[in-house]
Design an enzyme around this catalytic site. Structure first.
Site, PDB file in Angstrom:
ATOM      1  N   LYS A   1       0.944   4.385  -2.965  1.00  4.46           N
ATOM      2  CA  LYS A   1       0.539   5.855  -2.387  1.00  4.46           C
ATOM      3  C   LYS A   1       2.051   6.548  -2.906  1.00  4.46           C
ATOM      4  O   LYS A   1       1.827   7.810  -2.867  1.00  4.46           O
ATOM      5  CB  LYS A   1       0.323   5.610  -0.664  1.00  4.46           C
TER       6      LYS A   1
ATOM      7  N   TYR B   1       0.858  -1.385   0.100  1.00  4.32           N
ATOM      8  CA  TYR B   1      -0.117   0.453   0.007  1.00  4.32           C
ATOM      9  C   TYR B   1       0.823   1.894  -0.013  1.00  4.32           C
ATOM     10  O   TYR B   1       0.643   1.911  -1.128  1.00  4.32           O
ATOM     11  CB  TYR B   1      -0.866   0.075   0.990  1.00  4.32           C
TER      12      TYR B   1
HETATM   13  N1  NAD Z   1      -9.765   6.116   5.599  1.00  2.12           N
HETATM   14  C1  NAD Z   1      -8.565   6.882   6.171  1.00  2.12           C
HETATM   15  O1  NAD Z   1      -8.007   7.242   7.639  1.00  2.12           O
HETATM   16  C2  NAD Z   1      -7.595   6.692   4.812  1.00  2.12           C
HETATM   17  C3  NAD Z   1      -6.083   7.376   5.047  1.00  2.12           C
HETATM   18  C4  NAD Z   1      -4.983   7.531   4.114  1.00  2.12           C
HETATM   19  C5  NAD Z   1      -6.124   7.127   2.822  1.00  2.12           C
HETATM   20  N2  NAD Z   1      -6.794   6.391   2.214  1.00  2.12           N
HETATM   21  C6  NAD Z   1      -8.002   6.128   1.301  1.00  2.12           C
HETATM   22  O2  NAD Z   1      -8.651   7.320   0.760  1.00  2.12           O
HETATM   23  C7  NAD Z   1      -9.342   6.326  -0.353  1.00  2.12           C
HETATM   24  C8  NAD Z   1     -10.358   6.238   0.485  1.00  2.12           C
HETATM   25  O3  NAD Z   1     -10.846   5.364   1.300  1.00  2.12           O
HETATM   26  P1  NAD Z   1     -11.903   4.511   2.433  1.00  2.12           P
HETATM   27  O4  NAD Z   1     -11.054   4.834   3.903  1.00  2.12           O
HETATM   28  O5  NAD Z   1     -12.358   5.182   1.672  1.00  2.12           O
HETATM   29  O6  NAD Z   1     -12.026   2.945   1.788  1.00  2.12           O
HETATM   30  P2  NAD Z   1     -13.064   2.422   1.786  1.00  2.12           P
HETATM   31  O7  NAD Z   1     -13.201   0.880   1.909  1.00  2.12           O
HETATM   32  O8  NAD Z   1     -14.298   2.236   2.457  1.00  2.12           O
HETATM   33  O9  NAD Z   1     -14.019   3.521   0.639  1.00  2.12           O
HETATM   34  C9  NAD Z   1     -13.316   2.588  -0.199  1.00  2.12           C
HETATM   35  C10 NAD Z   1     -13.776   2.541  -2.019  1.00  2.12           C
HETATM   36  O10 NAD Z   1     -13.135   1.865  -3.167  1.00  2.12           O
HETATM   37  C11 NAD Z   1     -13.651   1.096  -3.972  1.00  2.12           C
HETATM   38  N3  NAD Z   1     -12.666   0.332  -4.663  1.00  2.12           N
HETATM   39  C12 NAD Z   1     -12.149  -1.049  -3.684  1.00  2.12           C
HETATM   40  N4  NAD Z   1     -11.642  -1.384  -5.184  1.00  2.12           N
HETATM   41  C13 NAD Z   1     -12.329  -1.015  -5.898  1.00  2.12           C
HETATM   42  C14 NAD Z   1     -11.898  -0.676  -7.773  1.00  2.12           C
HETATM   43  N5  NAD Z   1     -10.839  -1.740  -8.362  1.00  2.12           N
HETATM   44  N6  NAD Z   1     -12.810   0.164  -8.520  1.00  2.12           N
HETATM   45  C15 NAD Z   1     -14.043   0.813  -8.347  1.00  2.12           C
HETATM   46  N7  NAD Z   1     -13.619   0.911  -6.377  1.00  2.12           N
HETATM   47  C16 NAD Z   1     -13.212   0.200  -5.437  1.00  2.12           C
HETATM   48  C17 NAD Z   1     -14.641   0.197  -2.595  1.00  2.12           C
HETATM   49  O11 NAD Z   1     -15.784  -0.579  -2.765  1.00  2.12           O
HETATM   50  C18 NAD Z   1     -15.001   1.265  -1.377  1.00  2.12           C
HETATM   51  O12 NAD Z   1     -15.919   1.843  -1.795  1.00  2.12           O
HETATM   52  C19 NAD Z   1      -8.964   4.963  -0.654  1.00  2.12           C
HETATM   53  O13 NAD Z   1      -7.531   5.561  -1.703  1.00  2.12           O
HETATM   54  C20 NAD Z   1      -7.729   4.545   0.569  1.00  2.12           C
HETATM   55  O14 NAD Z   1      -6.490   3.985   0.674  1.00  2.12           O
HETATM   56  C21 NAD Z   1      -8.098   6.420   3.068  1.00  2.12           C
END
Ligand code: NAD
Length: 294
Positions: free
Chosen positions: A161, A157
């Site tokens: 990233k 990851y």
């Molecule tokens: N939540 C955090 O604290 C955090 C921190 C750093 C980065 N992020 C990043 O933020 C983004 C959103 O994460 P989140 O926390 O909302 O997670 P989440 O799992 O709630 O949402 C991710 C969404 O992406 C969708 N998804 C997964 N694979 C996919 C694909 N191949 N094609 C289309 N859609 C797909 C999932 O179905 C889901 O709805 C991600 O890129 C994650 O890495 C989140």
């Protein structure tokens, strides 16, 4: 006072917007007038489209994996056919396959790269020429503190990233003359990705909708270019990649000299943030006392 951001007439794609942070971004962009293509796997986007429509906004679900370049192209073609333009792309879709590197399966490593890094590249490539022709575009790459600073168990990851940061840096340079601005978001949000990582009381402070104003700022007409904006719990920071002034050891430099002078070399006194890759070479020539006419 900055005037309210109005996205009327703008068309936005938010990937992975069926839940978590992406849903919150899609809702905010739609509430500011954007027509939003809500992408996700399966039927996850439908409920978000319904929510936006109920609130008086305009949205369309687009089911495909961002890792599938052909399907992404078809999603973008359909959006262009319906709306005529694409102004905003928020690359948000993501998955986790956490394990310590010793136990990590390389197939999972590849999968995570495919979704985060190739997924963002696929989506960006599919809208890039349209944005160039329009002479307007705003793209957000969702990076993570994990890539920027490292986190145990997230080698796959983190690599993806940080790859997105490199993609953003170069596309921001290449897009600038077409008014395409590319930025990174480093969010903290209480989503299923964060489950079990923080105690519930702390987690409750990280409402996903508190991250979305950062996205709105990054996709607005006044957006910066090539920023890494972190956001969580109502706090916003800028992450910068800096170089120290370093030390010029000359042509007789040895590894032992480097280690011996580590403190001086790593001093953050007068460190600076290069604006392009060549700044490193320019700095090294300058430190070495070499001056070339440009
Ligand atoms: N939540 C955090 O604290 C955090 C921190 C750093 C980065 N992020 C990043 O933020 C983004 C959103 O994460 P989140 O926390 O909302 O997670 P989440 O799992 O709630 O949402 C991710 C969404 O992406 C969708 N998804 C997964 N694979 C996919 C694909 N191949 N094609 C289309 N859609 C797909 C999932 O179905 C889901 O709805 C991600 O890129 C994650 O890495 C989140």
């Amino acid at each position: 006072m900055t005037s309210p951001i109005n996205l009327s007439g703008r068309v936005a794609i938010v990937t992975g917007a069926g839940g978590g942070l992406g849903r919150a971004h899609a809702l905010l962009l739609a509430s500011r007038g954007a027509q939003v293509i809500v992408n996700d796997l399966g039927d996850a986007a439908d409920a978000v489209v319904a929510e936006i429509t109920l609130a008086g906004g305009k949205a369309r679900a687009a089911t495909c994996s961002v890792a599938d370049a052909d399907a992404v192209q078809a999603m973008v073609d359909a959006a262009l056919a319906e709306f005529g333009r694409i102004d905003i792309l928020v690359n948000n879709a993501g998955i986790l396959r956490d394990k310590s590197f010793a136990k990590m399966d390389l197939a999972d490593f590849q999968l995570v790269l495919n979704v985060h890094l190739m997924g963002a590249a696929n989506c960006t490539r599919a809208v890039w020429n349209t944005m160039r022709e329009q002479q307007y575009g705003r793209i957000v790459m969702t990076t993570s503190c994990s890539g920027l600073f490292g986190n145990f168990g997230q080698a796959n990851y983190a690599a993806a990233k940080m790859g997105l940061v490199g993609l953003m840096q170069t596309l921001g340079i290449e897009g600038a003359k077409h008014d395409i601005r590319v930025n990174c978001l480093a969010p903290t949000g209480a989503t299923r990705m964060m489950e079990g990582i923080l105690p519930p009381e702390q987690l409750s402070k990280f409402k996903p909708e508190l991250v979305s104003p950062a996205v709105l700022a990054l996709v607005s007409e006044q957006a910066p270019n090539r920023a890494i904006l972190s956001a969580g719990a109502g706090s916003f920071e800028l992450v910068q990649l800096t170089m120290t002034q370093g030390i010029a050891l000359g042509e007789s430099a040895t590894a032992e000299d480097i280690l011996q002078q580590w403190n001086a070399l790593s001093s953050r006194d007068q460190d600076f943030a290069p604006t392009q890759g060549f700044d490193q070479a320019r700095h090294e020539l300058h430190k070495g006392g070499f001056h070339f006419e440009a």
